[in-house]
Scaffold this motif. Structure first.
Motif, short mmCIF file in Angstrom:
data_model
loop_
_atom_site.label_atom_id
_atom_site.label_comp_id
_atom_site.label_asym_id
_atom_site.label_seq_id
_atom_site.Cartn_x
_atom_site.Cartn_y
_atom_site.Cartn_z
N ARG B 185 -1.62 -2.12 18.41
CA ARG B 185 -1.86 -0.72 18.06
C ARG B 185 -0.60 0.11 18.05
O ARG B 185 -0.57 1.21 17.51
CB ARG B 185 -2.89 -0.12 19.02
CG ARG B 185 -4.25 -0.70 18.74
CD ARG B 185 -5.35 0.00 19.50
NE ARG B 185 -6.44 -0.95 19.67
CZ ARG B 185 -7.40 -0.82 20.57
NH1 ARG B 185 -7.39 0.20 21.40
NH2 ARG B 185 -8.36 -1.71 20.64
N GLY B 186 0.46 -0.38 18.68
CA GLY B 186 1.71 0.37 18.67
C GLY B 186 2.56 0.04 17.46
O GLY B 186 3.58 0.68 17.21
N ALA B 187 2.15 -0.94 16.69
CA ALA B 187 3.00 -1.44 15.60
C ALA B 187 3.14 -0.43 14.47
O ALA B 187 4.20 -0.33 13.85
CB ALA B 187 2.46 -2.76 15.07
N LEU B 188 2.08 0.30 14.19
CA LEU B 188 2.14 1.25 13.07
C LEU B 188 1.07 2.32 13.20
O LEU B 188 0.12 2.19 13.96
CB LEU B 188 2.01 0.49 11.75
CG LEU B 188 0.88 -0.54 11.62
CD1 LEU B 188 -0.45 0.12 11.34
CD2 LEU B 188 1.20 -1.52 10.49
N ASP B 189 1.23 3.40 12.43
CA ASP B 189 0.24 4.47 12.35
C ASP B 189 -0.47 4.34 11.01
O ASP B 189 0.14 4.54 9.96
CB ASP B 189 0.93 5.84 12.48
CG ASP B 189 -0.07 6.99 12.46
OD1 ASP B 189 -0.09 7.75 13.44
OD2 ASP B 189 -0.84 7.11 11.49
N MET B 190 -1.74 3.99 11.06
CA MET B 190 -2.48 3.69 9.83
C MET B 190 -2.48 4.87 8.85
O MET B 190 -2.26 4.68 7.65
CB MET B 190 -3.92 3.31 10.15
CG MET B 190 -4.06 1.98 10.88
SD MET B 190 -5.79 1.44 10.95
CE MET B 190 -6.50 2.65 12.07
N ALA B 191 -2.72 6.06 9.36
CA ALA B 191 -2.80 7.22 8.47
C ALA B 191 -1.44 7.52 7.83
O ALA B 191 -1.37 7.84 6.64
CB ALA B 191 -3.31 8.43 9.25
N ASP B 192 -0.37 7.41 8.62
CA ASP B 192 0.97 7.65 8.07
C ASP B 192 1.31 6.65 6.98
O ASP B 192 1.85 7.01 5.93
CB ASP B 192 2.02 7.56 9.19
CG ASP B 192 1.97 8.76 10.12
OD1 ASP B 192 1.24 9.73 9.81
OD2 ASP B 192 2.65 8.74 11.16
N GLU B 193 0.99 5.39 7.23
CA GLU B 193 1.29 4.35 6.24
C GLU B 193 0.50 4.57 4.95
O GLU B 193 1.03 4.40 3.85
CB GLU B 193 0.98 2.96 6.81
CG GLU B 193 1.81 2.57 8.02
CD GLU B 193 3.21 2.10 7.63
OE1 GLU B 193 3.50 2.00 6.42
OE2 GLU B 193 4.04 1.86 8.55
N LEU B 194 -0.77 4.95 5.13
CA LEU B 194 -1.60 5.21 3.94
C LEU B 194 -1.04 6.40 3.16
O LEU B 194 -0.91 6.34 1.93
CB LEU B 194 -3.05 5.49 4.36
CG LEU B 194 -3.98 5.92 3.22
CD1 LEU B 194 -4.10 4.82 2.18
CD2 LEU B 194 -5.36 6.30 3.75
N ALA B 195 -0.66 7.45 3.87
CA ALA B 195 -0.11 8.64 3.20
C ALA B 195 1.18 8.28 2.46
O ALA B 195 1.40 8.73 1.33
CB ALA B 195 0.14 9.74 4.23
N ALA B 196 2.02 7.47 3.08
CA ALA B 196 3.28 7.07 2.45
C ALA B 196 3.00 6.32 1.15
O ALA B 196 3.65 6.56 0.12
CB ALA B 196 4.09 6.19 3.41
N PHE B 197 2.01 5.45 1.18
CA PHE B 197 1.64 4.71 -0.03
C PHE B 197 1.14 5.66 -1.11
O PHE B 197 1.54 5.56 -2.28
CB PHE B 197 0.58 3.67 0.31
CG PHE B 197 -0.08 3.07 -0.89
CD1 PHE B 197 0.59 2.14 -1.67
CD2 PHE B 197 -1.36 3.43 -1.25
CE1 PHE B 197 -0.01 1.59 -2.79
CE2 PHE B 197 -1.98 2.89 -2.36
CZ PHE B 197 -1.29 1.97 -3.13
N LEU B 198 0.27 6.59 -0.71
CA LEU B 198 -0.32 7.51 -1.70
C LEU B 198 0.73 8.44 -2.30
O LEU B 198 0.62 8.83 -3.47
CB LEU B 198 -1.45 8.31 -1.04
CG LEU B 198 -2.69 7.49 -0.70
CD1 LEU B 198 -3.67 8.29 0.16
CD2 LEU B 198 -3.40 7.02 -1.98
N ARG B 199 1.77 8.79 -1.52
CA ARG B 199 2.85 9.63 -2.07
C ARG B 199 3.63 8.89 -3.15
O ARG B 199 4.17 9.49 -4.06
CB ARG B 199 3.80 10.05 -0.94
CG ARG B 199 3.35 11.30 -0.19
CD ARG B 199 4.47 11.87 0.66
NE ARG B 199 4.90 10.93 1.70
CZ ARG B 199 4.40 10.89 2.92
NH1 ARG B 199 3.47 11.75 3.28
NH2 ARG B 199 4.84 10.00 3.79
#
Lengths: 206, 206
Positions: B185-199
DNA sequence: GTCTATAGTTAGATAGAC
DNA sequence: GTCTATCTAACTATAGAC
């Protein structure tokens, strides 16, 4: 006939020739059964039936259900690594290797199904393959981050994309596409979708 | 005391007030157990234990294990839809809803684990939730394709990206990130990664 | 609505003959 | 190396008392 010649003749084909063949047959059957029902849902009984041998005979080769699962995982890892040794190829070759790997996976749905179920199941600490998947993802993440770092140095990474987030997203896409593809194999082409994604985050012509 | 007043007093809190509370307690416990061990690996016995009731008592409320699973799925669907009614929001709002949904999911790891395992398990035709997941993915895919199509008309989609492949990749990212996140769970932030992809695939400022 | 009791399967694993 | 036979435990589900 010399009573000693018979066993020697068998050994001539290599040590444990028959055992190796039996083990391979068991691994094939185990892969099918685990792929169909998951690790927890698949039974040694069904695997033994599929091989055409008894359950105790199977246990002679793999001492436990968890040991059998480990055998299946090791077997598939060797094949995957032969297609794409992602930690030993230069950046672009490594990325191309991922696409080739996905394209190959699409020809073995059973293996894809097994991995998709196991990766999710093994999320729990208590799952026998938990340790395997933790270290496997560490290795894959590190290898792909390294590949994207090489592309970054060559100016081949799209603006605003970091090697780490590119790697995380690439792995996520690969895993996620499997679920959609397994639910409806006509819905999409996994390799095409992966390539489309990689074309967006890199300047590579894939 | 009037022997009739007791049942009437209970009814005063609404019909089946106690039954509803018991059902809710069972659904909570079932979610936890299924999340930990998967549907096939989770047992009615453990669920009943966690609720503090007997196994037959549990069966009184949900007639079968598959029926209980359906109850859990319906329960979570209602909550998800309340956060992001993706088929009824305009394009950009819908995409933002996905990020909000992922951010909310990160606060309920048990639910994420249940869904990740079930989505993979239910890939098989024989799984009791197979039909549910097939129609759910159809609905989600159609809704998100529609959202991206609206963005395309507004010129908000990146060059070379089609609504269909954008939707497939978005869903894949969401599903795939869950596996990595559950493993560490410390490896990544799911929402941040999704937002980065969508940008990257849109021109939205997320 | 909840219980005890139990039916009927199926599971993983072991013992010992051949 | 493979078999038959068996053990113990767990599973889903049902019957019937209270």
């Amino acid at each position: 006939m010399d009573p000693v010649s018979a066993p020697r003749a068998r050994r001539a084909r290599g040590p444990y020739a028959k055992t190796a063949a039996t083990r391979a047959a068991i691994l094939d059957a185990a892969l099918e059964v685990f792929a169909e029902a998951g690790y927890r849902g698949g039974s040694l009984r069904h695997i033994a039936e599929r091989v055409g041998m008894s359950e105790p005979a199977l246990m002679h080769h793999f001492h436990s259900k968890a040991g059998l699962l480990q055998g299946v995982l090791d077997h598939r890892d060797q094949r995957s690594y032969a297609i794409a040794p992602i930690d030993r190829l230069p950046g672009e070759q490594s990325i191309r290797g991922l696409i080739a790997l996905v394209r190959h996976n699409a020809s073995t749905p059973g293996v894809v199904e097994l991995y998709a179920i196991l990766a999710a199941e093994a999320t729990s600490d208590s799952h026998p393959a938990h340790g395997y998947f933790v270290s496997r993802y560490e290795f894959v993440r590190a290898s792909i981050v390294d590949s994207f770092r090489q592309l970054e140095e060559e100016g081949q990474l799209a603006a605003g994309v970091t090697p780490q987030s590119a790697a995380d997203a690439t792995i996520a896409i690969m895993d996620g596409l499997q679920v959609q593809w397994l639910l409806d194999r006509g819905a999409l082409d996994m390799a095409d979708e992966l390539a489309a994604f990689l074309r967006i985050i890199t300047r590579l012509e894939l």
